[in-house]
Design an enzyme around this catalytic site. Structure first.
Site, mmCIF file in Angstrom:
data_model
loop_
_atom_site.group_PDB
_atom_site.id
_atom_site.type_symbol
_atom_site.label_atom_id
_atom_site.label_comp_id
_atom_site.label_asym_id
_atom_site.label_seq_id
_atom_site.Cartn_x
_atom_site.Cartn_y
_atom_site.Cartn_z
ATOM 1 N N GLU A 115 -11.578 -10.760 11.938
ATOM 2 C CA GLU A 115 -12.153 -11.917 10.758
ATOM 3 C C GLU A 115 -13.542 -11.708 10.254
ATOM 4 O OE1 GLU A 115 -11.935 -15.393 13.424
ATOM 5 O OE2 GLU A 115 -10.237 -16.064 12.357
ATOM 6 N N GLU B 157 26.558 10.394 -0.984
ATOM 7 C CA GLU B 157 25.989 9.655 -1.798
ATOM 8 C C GLU B 157 24.872 10.014 -2.543
ATOM 9 O OE1 GLU B 157 25.102 6.043 0.126
ATOM 10 O OE2 GLU B 157 24.530 4.725 -1.560
#
Lengths: 487, 103
Positions: A304, A62
């Site tokens: 956080e 391919e």
């Protein structure tokens, strides 16, 4: 009977496949376009050269050889040297520019002869053929090509090459491949998926079957990172080896140790649940401070708050994170959850743990991480992470933020409460028109623990746990009621 | 370009036929090609028959997958015909040969 395996050297694949690819056999790797089939094949050969000094043949039907070389270089694989030293040989079957017509019967014997020649020339132990679908595009006669591919598989078997043949799938959950080639390659089938779910991509690898041989069932997530290519996150393989430790470590709060029956178990996972501002990060700070007792090391993953915020808050509770970090006892890593996928966060944490070798890890907060993943992906992340930490005998403290100030369950908890060993609840309680703080050990696997819901306060020394709330019920449900007492 | 133009005008065909030993399709292709050379090109052609069993490297260089494969090296552009060359008229068309003449 268990078939002998060839270790691939692809991280974690050898775990989930119970040793690697079946030795001397062909394995079909099927996947939709963009599912990393070619990369998996290339990595199989690259690892063979780098880790086991086994040479390999790469057949491409391919992609053009030069494009493949370019891709390989982008993973820092030294394809040019490998080709020079005869460790890697391409067999180029990619489509050519020239016009070609077909008149009469043909077979692919030239390809088989080239393949055999290449394998013999470098004594290749590994072979990749990428991909079947492109053979069918180049040669339209289905019947002939199927017969020829069968012969190719026989050739590979005769030469005892451990091989991968890739094949295209049109849908993620459907028949194995488009061309029915699994009929003769069906002994070993691996499926790679690249599923888009709720706007999030999720790559997984599943070993569908390895005839006559063990393997882990089900899908395991994987990710592709620049210097390591495919990294699989095994969900169950690591759990098999978990030990259970009876050694206790301090939570950093003596009173909380008492509540837990003498501290946390060393290889346990502790979930701290509470609303915003309920004292989760404080508990984490105490947990970090607990390393002083035995001179342990702690890693803090903060998703956080920023470094500055964290350090300032810790100072307010009488703890000097800066000094701890300077002395090499603490490592604080602040990352926005959104910067990468959950899989990549996992790999990142794994890498940091391997280099820093902490005895403890704190993650503040897990809830922030739920933003970047589907619920399934999140659950898998937690399973993989807890297995990894247990395997490394690291004590883990995770925080989860509840959506309501007074309590209630969060998504995070729902997903992981069964996986964690200890659950600590932090709640606001309104009693006589005053907000008070409550702490409770809800679950402590394998140990006695205090069943009381206790009051606590926060001062410059951190957390002070006090007496149980006597005469108040309904705290956990968020509806405290004062019950009349008989004294 | 001068030499090539000359060659082209001479109409000489340079052909390579890749075969696998004496497999059935290989033998068939060789026969058809020899026939074309004699009858249609009047011997004005160079045919090389490459046995990939003996010369796998040649097959590698030319990127041959199927057997038999015929390559027209000259005149340009290069073109390939795959198969046992069973239908002569189609082979002739594929090689750009029209009814006993060369172009």
């Amino acid at each position: 009977m268990n078939i002998e395996k060839l270790p691939t050297g692809i991280e974690a694949f050898d775990h989930i496949s119970d040793g690697g690819l079946p030795l001397g056999r062909t394995t079909l790797i099927a996947g939709s376009s963009g599912s990393a089939k070619t990369l998996f094949g290339a990595q199989f050969l690259a690892m063979g050269i780098m880790l086991f000094d086994q040479s390999g043949v790469f057949v491409t039907f391919e992609e053009q050889v030069d494009d493949i070389r370019k891709n390989l270089r982008s993973f820092n694989w030294d394809i040019d040297t490998w080709e020079k030293e005869g460790k890697w040989v391409f067999v180029d079957g990619s489509p050519k520019e020239e016009d070609s017509i077909t008149v009469g019967d043909y077979d692919l014997s030239a390809f088989r002869i080239r393949l055999e020649h290449a394998i013999n020339k470098i004594k290749a132990q590994r072979v990749v053929i990428d991909s079947i679908g492109s053979v069918f595009t180049q040669f339209p006669d289905m019947h002939t090509i199927r017969r020829e591919l069968f012969k190719v598989a026989m050739t590979l078997r005769r030469l005892h090459a451990t091989s991968i043949i890739t094949a295209e799938r049109t849908e993620e959950y459907g028949e194995i491949s488009r061309f029915g080639v699994e009929e003769f390659l069906a002994d070993n089938v691996i499926i790679l998926r690249n599923v888009l779910n709720k706007e999030k991509r999720r790559r997984t690898i599943e070993i569908l079957k390895f005839r006559g041989s063990n393997h882990i069932k089900g899908e395991n997530p994987f990710t592709i990172i620049p210097d390591k290519a495919i990294v699989i996150i095994p969900l169950s393989a690591m759990e098999l080896k978990q030990r259970s430790s009876h050694v206790r470590v301090t939570s950093g709060v003596p009173k909380l140790d008492d509540m837990c029956g003498g501290g946390f178990y060393r290889d346990s996972i502790i979930l701290v649940s509470g609303a915003t501002g309920a004292g989760k990060t404080l508990l984490v700070a105490n947990f970090i401070n607990g390393i002083r007792e035995k001179g342990e090391r702690c890693l803090l993953m903060a998703f956080e708050e920023s470094r500055e915020q964290l350090f300032r808050n810790a100072k307010g509770w009488g703890q000097d994170f800066e000094k701890l970090e300077e002395d090499g006892y603490l490592k604080v890593v602040c990352i926005y959850p959104e910067v990468s996928s959950l899989e990549d966060h996992f790999i990142n944490i794994q890498e940091i743990v391997k280099s820093f070798k902490p005895d403890r890890i704190a993650i503040d907060s897990l809830s922030a991480l739920t933003r970047t993943s589907s619920e399934k992906g999140f659950r898998e992340f937690i399973i993989a992470l807890t297995s990894f930490l247990k395997h490394e005998e690291i004590t883990g403290m995770f925080t989860a933020t509840t959506p309501l100030l007074t309590g209630g369950a969060s998504v995070t908890e729902g997903n992981i409460s069964t996986i964690t060993d200890t659950i600590i609840l932090l709640r606001y309680v309104e009693v006589y028109g005053e907000m008070q703080r409550a702490i409770s050990v809800l679950k402590m696997r394998g140990s006695k623990h205090d069943a009381a819901i206790r009051q606590f306060t926060i001062d410059s020394q951190g957390m002070n746990i006090g007496e149980p709330f006597n005469g108040v019920s309904g705290i956990l449900t968020g509806n405290p009621v004062v019950v009349k007492q008989n004294n | 370009m001068g030499v090539k133009t000359l060659q082209s005008k001479m109409g000489k065909h340079i052909l390579e036929l890749y075969v696998n030993g004496s497999s059935l399709t290989s033998v068939e292709a060789i026969e058809t090609l020899q026939n074309i050379c004699e009858e249609h090109l009047h011997g004005n052609c160079e045919v090389e028959i490459v046995d990939v069993l003996k010369n796998p490297e040649r097959a590698e260089e030319a990127g041959i997958l199927a057997i038999p494969t015929l390559i027209r090296k000259w005149p340009l552009p290069e073109s390939r015909i795959i198969g046992a060359l069973t239908i002569k008229s189609r082979v002739l068309a594929g090689l750009g040969i029209t009814n006993g003449n060369t172009h």
